[in-house]
Scaffold this active site. Structure first.
Site, PDB file in Angstrom:
ATOM      1  N   ASN A  76      46.599  72.814 -32.551  1.00 19.08           N
ATOM      2  CA  ASN A  76      45.308  72.184 -32.289  1.00 19.08           C
ATOM      3  C   ASN A  76      45.395  70.716 -31.887  1.00 19.08           C
ATOM      4  OD1 ASN A  76      44.827  74.082 -35.063  1.00 19.08           O
ATOM      5  ND2 ASN A  76      43.825  74.669 -33.175  1.00 19.08           N
ATOM      6  N   VAL A  84      42.866  65.851 -30.420  1.00 18.38           N
ATOM      7  CA  VAL A  84      42.741  66.751 -31.556  1.00 18.38           C
ATOM      8  C   VAL A  84      41.595  67.721 -31.323  1.00 18.38           C
ATOM      9  CG1 VAL A  84      42.217  66.839 -34.027  1.00 18.38           C
ATOM     10  CG2 VAL A  84      43.623  64.989 -33.119  1.00 18.38           C
ATOM     11  N   CYS A  85      41.835  69.007 -31.583  1.00 14.95           N
ATOM     12  CA  CYS A  85      40.788  70.021 -31.524  1.00 14.95           C
ATOM     13  C   CYS A  85      40.388  70.331 -32.959  1.00 14.95           C
ATOM     14  CB  CYS A  85      41.299  71.279 -30.821  1.00 14.95           C
ATOM     15  SG  CYS A  85      40.070  72.585 -30.717  1.00 14.95           S
ATOM     16  N   LEU A  86      39.309  69.729 -33.383  1.00 13.16           N
ATOM     17  CA  LEU A  86      38.839  69.903 -34.753  1.00 13.16           C
ATOM     18  C   LEU A  86      37.313  69.938 -34.717  1.00 13.16           C
ATOM     19  CD1 LEU A  86      39.738  70.034 -37.723  1.00 13.16           C
ATOM     20  CD2 LEU A  86      39.679  67.547 -37.767  1.00 13.16           C
ATOM     21  N   ASP A 118      42.294  78.847 -31.423  1.00 13.90           N
ATOM     22  CA  ASP A 118      41.543  77.840 -30.660  1.00 13.90           C
ATOM     23  C   ASP A 118      42.489  76.688 -30.317  1.00 13.90           C
ATOM     24  OD1 ASP A 118      39.460  76.447 -29.479  1.00 13.90           O
ATOM     25  OD2 ASP A 118      38.714  75.633 -31.376  1.00 13.90           O
TER      26      ASP A 118
END
EC number: 2.3.2.23
Length: 187
Positions: A76, A84-86, A118
């Site tokens: 992520n 950052v994928c959060l 994701d």
């Protein structure tokens, strides 16, 4: 809180007074770096990352921009940009959250519980799902190579304008014209 700027000031001061090393950029509080340590009992334990934080004018009503400056191997986190994928930062941010939440809860949880469904790093996600042992070995390898205290002192050029000086290049890297970004004129 009467205004976003007072809340921003208070949140940054709380972060600076905590156990985190905070380095402001251009003596402002809208953009700064935070020294972040991998969570205990995780694959990232012992790793140290320099996190770039940028607060929008509408903070805390709009989420901060968070990115890793030194490399990290994680499904992520984009390996090249450090983005950052959060969800809690990108979609479900609330003014109830503050900067301490980002560093004490959100980022540790991200590292403890990666979400390969994701991904921003498709290779890491794929490896995590196909060969957990090899994935874990690669995470540890990246921690050894890129997440040491000495790595975070040389991740950002002093002038921060994107120019790379000789001191910013690690052994084995080059600055040949083939590496230049398209659209940059040769001198």
């Amino acid at each position: 809180m009467s205004s976003p700027s007072k809340r921003r000031d208070m949140d940054v001061m709380k972060l600076m007074m905590s156990d985190y090393a905070v380095e402001t950029i251009n003596d402002g509080i809208n953009e700064f770096y935070v020294e972040f340590h991998g969570p205990k009992e995780s694959l990232y334990e012992g790793g140290v990352w320099k996190i770039h934080v940028e607060l929008p004018d509408a903070y805390p009503y709009k989420s901060p921009s968070i990115g890793f400056l030194n490399k990290i191997y994680h499904p992520n986190v984009d390996e090249m940009s450090g983005s950052v994928c959060l969800d809690v930062i990108n979609q479900s941010w609330s003014p109830m959250f503050d900067l301490l939440n980002v560093f004490e809860v959100f980022l540790p949880q991200l590292l403890l519980y990666p979400n390969p469904s994701d991904p921003l790093n498709g290779d890491a996600a794929s490896l995590m799902m196909k060969d957990k042992k090899q994935y874990e070995d690669k995470v540890k390898e990246y921690c050894q190579l890129y997440a040491k205290k000495e790595n975070i002192t040389k991740t950002v050029p002093e002038d921060s304008d994107g120019d790379v000086s000789d001191g910013d290049i690690s052994e084995g890297e080059s600055t040949s014209s083939e590496d230049n970004v398209a659209g940059v004129a040769d001198p």
